[in-house]
Enzyme design. Structure first.
Site, short mmCIF file in Angstrom:
data_model
loop_
_atom_site.label_atom_id
_atom_site.label_comp_id
_atom_site.label_asym_id
_atom_site.label_seq_id
_atom_site.Cartn_x
_atom_site.Cartn_y
_atom_site.Cartn_z
N GLY A 1 -5.07 2.74 -1.56
CA GLY A 1 -4.99 1.25 -2.02
C GLY A 1 -4.99 1.04 -3.54
N SER A 2 -4.08 2.04 -4.17
CA SER A 2 -3.66 1.68 -5.66
C SER A 2 -2.76 0.86 -5.89
CB SER A 2 -3.51 3.11 -6.16
OG SER A 2 -2.48 3.94 -5.56
N ASP A 3 -2.69 -0.17 -6.91
CA ASP A 3 -1.80 -1.13 -7.06
C ASP A 3 -1.90 -1.10 -8.60
OD1 ASP A 3 -3.38 -3.30 -7.69
OD2 ASP A 3 -4.02 -3.46 -5.57
N TYR B 1 -12.92 1.79 -1.47
CA TYR B 1 -12.84 1.03 -0.51
C TYR B 1 -14.46 0.96 -0.25
CZ TYR B 1 -8.04 -0.38 -0.36
OH TYR B 1 -6.75 -0.91 -0.31
N LYS C 1 5.57 -2.75 3.16
CA LYS C 1 5.23 -3.39 1.87
C LYS C 1 5.04 -2.38 0.86
CE LYS C 1 1.55 -5.85 0.92
NZ LYS C 1 0.50 -6.78 1.40
N LYS D 1 3.96 -1.73 -3.41
CA LYS D 1 3.02 -2.45 -4.60
C LYS D 1 4.08 -1.95 -5.52
CE LYS D 1 -0.76 -3.06 -2.49
NZ LYS D 1 -1.44 -4.44 -2.22
N ASP E 1 4.52 -6.54 -3.59
CA ASP E 1 3.08 -7.16 -3.82
C ASP E 1 2.71 -6.82 -5.24
OD1 ASP E 1 0.58 -7.96 -4.00
OD2 ASP E 1 -0.23 -6.57 -2.46
N ASN F 1 -0.19 -8.15 -6.92
CA ASN F 1 -1.65 -8.12 -7.17
C ASN F 1 -1.98 -8.80 -8.40
OD1 ASN F 1 -1.15 -5.44 -5.35
ND2 ASN F 1 -2.90 -6.44 -4.79
N GLU G 1 4.17 -10.97 -3.24
CA GLU G 1 3.14 -11.23 -2.85
C GLU G 1 1.99 -11.38 -4.08
OE1 GLU G 1 -0.83 -9.24 -0.12
OE2 GLU G 1 1.47 -9.35 0.35
N GLU H 1 -4.98 -13.65 -0.39
CA GLU H 1 -5.99 -12.70 0.01
C GLU H 1 -7.11 -13.20 -1.04
OE1 GLU H 1 -5.63 -8.42 -1.69
OE2 GLU H 1 -3.43 -9.18 -1.28
N ASP I 1 -7.71 -14.24 4.52
CA ASP I 1 -8.43 -13.04 4.41
C ASP I 1 -9.72 -13.33 5.07
OD1 ASP I 1 -8.77 -9.97 2.72
OD2 ASP I 1 -10.72 -11.24 3.01
N HIS J 1 -3.86 -11.02 5.30
CA HIS J 1 -4.18 -9.87 4.64
C HIS J 1 -5.35 -8.97 5.30
CE1 HIS J 1 -7.30 -7.82 1.54
NE2 HIS J 1 -5.92 -7.25 1.35
N GLY K 1 -6.15 -4.25 5.83
CA GLY K 1 -6.55 -3.21 5.19
C GLY K 1 -7.75 -3.16 4.67
N GLU L 1 -0.93 -7.92 8.40
CA GLU L 1 -0.77 -6.69 7.52
C GLU L 1 -1.81 -5.37 8.39
OE1 GLU L 1 -1.53 -4.93 2.99
OE2 GLU L 1 -2.55 -6.61 3.70
#
Length: 441
Positions: free
Chosen positions: A25-27, A35, A219, A221, A249, A251, A275, A301, A324, A351, A353, A382
């Site tokens: 989940g890191s961006d 999460y 996709k 990041k 993306d 973010n 994104e 999202e 979302d 969106h 995940g 996604e």
């Protein structure tokens, strides 16, 4: 004793998963997410339960749970919502509370809390009807669907009459599209290879696995370092070949000028979309990014409500709308956004995940295909391959496509053992983590 068909209690859980340990989940803006879900169960007398959630990244999940708890008086002790009229009335009650509304209005924590409650109510209503939410929605008349939407602040872009006309135009093909959906599924793309914290070897391995699994789009990041982004895009392209789309993306990492500069530099690597290039609230900024460089723009999202989506569409600021399931006020507000996107002819690519977002949003995209837009062209949902094992009816992906859910409800129910193990801060997963940290201190 509660009457049959009455909501008897709210049960709320603060559930967190230590995904930061492996950088899942890191961006560029969220380097260490855990999460999490503020998770709601609606108990009823003599009937099924309803399940809903809000997704967060860890800290603040307790705040979200408290916001959901503040809405309990709107359901506890009252009849179970079962019809479009009931669910429309509940939406108005939750979003129009004159005191709680002040905390938004109609955005942020309280809007997300309203969404969790509404989604739990939709789960409950669909279970009572014996249908998955996408089919429950698609079985409603155009008139009932229009009644679910709050058109205040929308009528300059979409009137109830225009929405009704859109839905009536799609009505004749519903049965055929539903059958096709059950037979073929709905196209997906995967973000699993592209988390920013993954090393190059893991990125390449997972990208190749995604193609082997049938995905036509992945996709990555981006946004921390331009040279790193160029290298990672080169590696990903070599791994997947020329026929697979690669979206990127940021973010919300950039100012407008920086987004234009960065994406101009990445454009030779043919990213399919950029994104969240800038603040999700900056409608004119998204329009400037879209017009200032050649890559298509996607966002949604973190868009707070139907009004900002309306403006993004009016301003020609997006090529793809990304709803979302847990950001806005539940199914009702997402229906408004789907109708707006259909009016403006912009594809919806949800969106997902997180915790439970794939499970939820698949229903909205499938309903859109069956009863609103009537199209799967240029549309994908996604998919992220983690945490699904905690759900009673997890998403099923076959050959890069979501299989249409068949179980009644919204697919949001989590296993009791998962809730107990990941309860924060005193569940065994978190107790063990604290013990390890204390030993290393």
């Amino acid at each position: 004793m509660a009457a049959t068909g009455t909501v008897t209690a709210f049960e709320i859980h603060d559930v967190r998963f230590p995904t930061s340990e492996r950088l899942d989940g890191s961006d560029a803006m969220h380097p260490d997410p855990d999460y999490s879900a503020a998770y709601l169960v609606l108990h009823t007398a003599g009937g099924p339960r309803g399940h809903g959630l809000c997704f967060t990244l860890g800290r603040g999940n307790d705040v979200m749970a408290a916001a959901i708890r503040s809405l309990a008086p709107y359901l506890v002790g009252r009849p179970v919502p079962a019809t479009a009229a009931d669910l429309a009335a509940l939406h108005r009650d939750l979003t129009h509370d004159s005191q709680l509304r002040w905390l938004g209005p109609e955005k942020g924590v309280m809007q997300m809390a309203a969404g969790a409650v509404l989604n739990a109510a939709w789960d409950l209503a669909a279970r009572r009807a014996g249908l998955p939410v996408w089919e429950f929605l698609a079985a409603m008349t155009p008139e009932d669907l229009v009644s679910l939407v709050d058109f205040r602040y929308l009528s300059d872009a979409l009137t109830p009459g225009e929405a009704l006309a859109l839905l009536r135009a799609a009505e004749p093909g519903r049965a055929a599209r539903a059958a096709r959906l059950k037979a073929e599924g709905y196209p997906a793309y995967t973000t699993s290879p592209g988390w920013l914290g993954y090393d190059d070897g893991k990125l390449v391995r997972l990208a190749k696995e995604a193609v082997a699994d049938g995905f036509g789009q992945i996709k990555l990041k981006v946004g921390a370092d331009l040279d790193d982004d160029k290298r990672r895009l080169r590696l990903a392209r070599a791994a997947v070949g020329p026929g697979v789309r690669i979206a990127v993306d940021a973010n919300q990492r950039w100012d407008v000028a920086e987004a234009v500069r960065w994406m101009t530099a990445l454009a030779p690597y043919t990213p399919y979309w950029i994104e969240e290039p800038t603040s999700p609230d900056d409608v004119l900024g998204h329009a400037a990014v879209r017009s200032g460089q050649p890559v298509k723009v996607a966002t949604g999202e973190h868009v707070a409500n139907r009004v900002v989506f309306k403006q993004l569409l009016q301003a020609g600021a997006v090529d793809f709308v990304q709803i979302d399931a847990a950001r806005v006020a539940g199914v009702n507000e997402n229906l408004a956004i789907l109708l707006l996107a259909a009016k403006y002819g912009v594809p919806v690519c949800p969106h997902a995940g997180g915790v439970g977002l794939c499970e939820l949003v698949q229903h909205l995209a499938m309903f859109d295909y069956v009863a609103v837009s009537g199209s799967r062209d240029d549309r994908v949902i996604e998919y992220v391959d983690h945490l699904h094992e905690h759900f009673v009816h997890p998403v099923v992906i076959e050959h890069g496509r979501y299989r249409a859910p068949a179980a009644p409800g919204f697919s949001a129910e989590m296993h009791p053992a998962s809730l107990a193990a990941h309860r924060y801060p005193d569940g065994p997963v978190w107790r063990a983590r604290r013990t390890t940290e204390e030993a290393l201190a």
